[in-house]
Motif scaffolding. Structure first.
Motif, PDB file in Angstrom:
ATOM      1  N   GLY A 222       0.820  -1.214   0.000  1.00  0.00           N
ATOM      2  CA  GLY A 222       0.000   0.000   0.000  1.00  0.00           C
ATOM      3  C   GLY A 222       0.852   1.262   0.000  1.00  0.00           C
ATOM      4  N   SER A 329      -3.106   5.342   6.701  1.00  0.00           N
ATOM      5  CA  SER A 329      -1.904   6.188   6.656  1.00  0.00           C
ATOM      6  C   SER A 329      -1.709   6.777   5.262  1.00  0.00           C
ATOM      7  CB  SER A 329      -0.663   5.419   7.128  1.00  0.00           C
ATOM      8  OG  SER A 329      -0.555   4.220   6.450  1.00  0.00           O
ATOM      9  N   THR A 357      -0.776   2.015  11.376  1.00  0.00           N
ATOM     10  CA  THR A 357      -0.300   0.647  11.171  1.00  0.00           C
ATOM     11  C   THR A 357      -0.138  -0.020  12.536  1.00  0.00           C
ATOM     12  OG1 THR A 357       1.890   1.621  10.989  1.00  0.00           O
ATOM     13  CG2 THR A 357       0.855   0.972   8.939  1.00  0.00           C
ATOM     14  N   ASP A 358       0.034  -1.333  12.529  1.00  0.00           N
ATOM     15  CA  ASP A 358       0.038  -2.076  13.792  1.00  0.00           C
ATOM     16  C   ASP A 358       1.174  -1.614  14.713  1.00  0.00           C
ATOM     17  OD1 ASP A 358      -2.078  -3.388  12.800  1.00  0.00           O
ATOM     18  OD2 ASP A 358      -1.046  -5.283  12.403  1.00  0.00           O
TER      19      ASP A 358
HETATM   20  O1  KG4 Z   1      -3.163  -2.246  10.198  1.00  0.00           O
HETATM   21  P1  KG4 Z   1      -2.026  -2.885   9.495  1.00  0.00           P
HETATM   22  O2  KG4 Z   1      -0.627  -2.459   9.879  1.00  0.00           O
HETATM   23  O3  KG4 Z   1      -2.085  -4.441   9.632  1.00  0.00           O
HETATM   24  C1  KG4 Z   1      -3.299  -5.133   9.586  1.00  0.00           C
HETATM   25  O4  KG4 Z   1      -3.964  -5.200  10.649  1.00  0.00           O
HETATM   26  O5  KG4 Z   1      -3.642  -5.582   8.465  1.00  0.00           O
HETATM   27  O6  KG4 Z   1      -2.244  -2.643   7.930  1.00  0.00           O
HETATM   28  C2  KG4 Z   1      -1.333  -3.154   6.988  1.00  0.00           C
HETATM   29  C3  KG4 Z   1      -1.866  -2.808   5.614  1.00  0.00           C
HETATM   30  C4  KG4 Z   1      -1.049  -3.428   4.479  1.00  0.00           C
HETATM   31  O7  KG4 Z   1      -1.925  -4.037   3.581  1.00  0.00           O
HETATM   32  C5  KG4 Z   1      -0.345  -2.242   3.855  1.00  0.00           C
HETATM   33  O8  KG4 Z   1      -0.102  -2.398   2.475  1.00  0.00           O
HETATM   34  C6  KG4 Z   1      -1.325  -1.133   4.125  1.00  0.00           C
HETATM   35  O9  KG4 Z   1      -1.826  -1.391   5.422  1.00  0.00           O
HETATM   36  N1  KG4 Z   1      -0.676   0.188   4.112  1.00  0.00           N
HETATM   37  C7  KG4 Z   1      -1.006   1.163   3.268  1.00  0.00           C
HETATM   38  C8  KG4 Z   1      -0.125   2.243   3.523  1.00  0.00           C
HETATM   39  N2  KG4 Z   1       0.719   1.871   4.532  1.00  0.00           N
HETATM   40  C9  KG4 Z   1       0.353   0.610   4.886  1.00  0.00           C
HETATM   41  N3  KG4 Z   1      -1.967   1.235   2.320  1.00  0.00           N
HETATM   42  C10 KG4 Z   1      -2.072   2.377   1.616  1.00  0.00           C
HETATM   43  N4  KG4 Z   1      -1.244   3.438   1.785  1.00  0.00           N
HETATM   44  C11 KG4 Z   1      -0.268   3.423   2.729  1.00  0.00           C
HETATM   45  N5  KG4 Z   1       0.538   4.497   2.904  1.00  0.00           N
END
Ligand code: KG4
Ligand code: ZN
Length: 467
Positions: A222, A329, A357-358
């Motif tokens: 992402g 984010s 993010t986590d």
């Molecule tokens: O919340 P998270 O850290 O973990 C989960 O609970 O899934 O989210 C991770 C997700 C991944 O799919 C990653 O590609 C996406 O969030 N992500 C983003 C960005 N930074 C992380 N998607 C779009 N734009 C971003 N800047």
């Protein structure tokens, strides 16, 4: 007492040397006497090993995080046994680092909070088993945490937000819209019918081979899409957002993934390159798919806001839309949601990207929220189990079944047709690309839709009174 489910996983028994090792190696000298409640939060639900110590007032006293992103990028996705192994290798160091940074010794803690659902079974197991050792060792209360509840409540650590508020949670594993009525009371308004937006963006990034792109090689899918999209022109390709006419607040991302996949295959043929090489049009494709994702998220959220306003579920004077989870984010997606929030007199609030993010802070803070509310604090962890299945979320969220018909009746066809999300010129910034006359039309149509809704509910009330 924690509800056990059929999918609940047994905690793998750790080798005893782990327990002794922790105590032997841990030597924090308490800096001061702590008067506030202090919670250690531990997160291992997916591919981040994270821990933090947070106090009652929201001060982050210490935190540490080990991300597995780079490893999983190389294997083309998360391989659960690999994630488990990496969590095992890092959890002790990460918890020690968080505690050391905070100057808090385990005996000073009020409780230990750990993600136990939903997530990858093998990953959740590592965090839970480590936490159970700590809980038993230091005789502390244990607070089991729902990962999505933690994402939703993070905003109350960074901003003063009261209940109720509307939350859009968008991550790699989830996509849902809910009305948060209290720490543990969530009304589900919409969810993804298939995959989550982060999962879709990760798949598109993999298909575009962005790991080979010098600027994106260490970024999550992402993040890589967002980075590349800044140089791209979304108007070179048309990717339509899905579910344009669906009269609910659900989402879908599989279609977007397939359409983009087809587009990439077509461009590979046209440019005469093999699958696995980077297309010259990769940035344009990234910009187009990011735009379609932003539009889809914004339009479905718009419906949910209208519905909440129609039903007086949000405070008319102070309606708040919170967006969180890894995908939140993304600044382009935030801007799209900001347009919708502005048009409906809502305040958009997002945690800072590193808290989207986590991380361990959100888990520790959720622990503080539950401690303050006196909810779900366990003094006996004998029967505790992790619950990997996302299906569990239904038992956590009260689904608005009684109001579903009403939700179907919210009409946003006008606003969708005239939305500034459908207009604009090149590139990354939605707001600057939106011409002011389109914005005026959009505002007017939103007001128009709201008026219709208000008229309808007034008529209904009158009818009821007559009866
Ligand atoms: O919340 P998270 O850290 O973990 C989960 O609970 O899934 O989210 C991770 C997700 C991944 O799919 C990653 O590609 C996406 O969030 N992500 C983003 C960005 N930074 C992380 N998607 C779009 N734009 C971003 N800047
Ligand atoms: Zn998450």
């Amino acid at each position: 007492m924690l509800m056990l489910s059929k999918t609940a996983g047994a905690i793998p028994r750790p080798p005893r040397s782990n327990v002794r090792g922790f105590i032997r190696r841990f030597n924090v000298q308490p800096r001061a006497l702590f008067h506030h409640k202090l919670v250690l939060g531990i997160e291992t639900s997916c591919d981040d090993t994270a821990a933090a110590v947070v106090d009652e007032t929201g001060n982050v006293l210490g935190e540490a995080l080990h991300s597995q992103t780079e490893v999983h990028l190389k294997t083309g996705g998360i391989v659960p046994p690999v994630a488990q192994q990496l969590h095992r290798e890092n959890i002790q160091r990460i918890v020690e680092e968080a505690l050391s940074a905070s100057g808090v010794s385990p005996s000073d803690l009020s409780a230990i909070a750990t993600t136990i659902k939903p997530g990858l079974a093998l990953s959740l197991g590592v965090g839970l088993s480590f936490s159970v050792q700590l809980v038993n060792q230091f005789k502390k209360p244990f607070i089991p945490i729902h990962h999505m509840e933690a994402h939703a409540l993070t905003i109350r650590l960074t901003h003063k937000v009261g209940f109720p508020f509307l939350v859009l949670l968008i991550s790699g594993g989830h996509c849902l819209l809910a009305l948060v009525q209290s720490v543990s009371d969530f009304l589900l308004l919409g969810k993804s019918l298939d995959i989550a937006p982060g999962d879709m963006l990760d798949k598109v990034a993999r298909r575009l081979s962005l790991i080979k792109h010098p600027e994106c090689s260490t970024m999550s899918g992402g993040k890589a899409i967002e980075h590349l999209a800044k140089e791209g022109n979304r108007f070179h390709f048309t990717i339509n957002p899905p579910m344009q006419n669906a009269k609910n607040c659900d989402f879908s991302f599989t279609g977007l993934q397939h359409v983009t996949d087809k587009l990439i295959t077509h461009k590979e043929k046209e440019e005469g390159i093999e699958k696995g090489q980077i297309l010259s049009s990769a940035a344009d494709i990234a910009a187009a798919v990011q735009h379609a994702t932003a539009c889809h998220l914004a339009k479905r959220t718009h419906r949910a806001i209208l519905f909440c306003q129609q039903k007086n579920l949000l405070s008319p004077a102070n309606a708040v839309l919170v967006v969180s989870g890894g995908v939140a984010s993304n600044l382009y997606i935030r801007r799209a949601l900001e347009i919708v929030a502005n048009a409906t007199q809502c305040t958009l609030l997002c945690p800072p990207p590193r808290l989207c993010t986590d991380n361990g802070i959100m888990i520790a803070w959720n622990g503080i929220e539950r401690l303050r509310a006196g909810l779900g604090i366990l003094h006996d962890v004998e029967d505790i189990r992790y619950e990997p299945k996302a299906g569990e979320i239904v038992s956590w969220l009260r689904v608005l079944t009684a109001l579903t018909e009403d939700l179907d009746s919210v009409s946003s066809t006008h606003t969708v047709a005239h939305s500034p999300l459908n207009s604009g010129s090149r590139g990354a910034n939605i707001q600057t690309s939106m011409c002011s006359c389109t914005q005026t039309v959009y505002m007017r149509t939103v007001r128009h839709t709201l008026n219709i809704l208000n008229e309808k509910s007034k008529k209904k009330k009158k009818k009821k009174k007559k009866k």
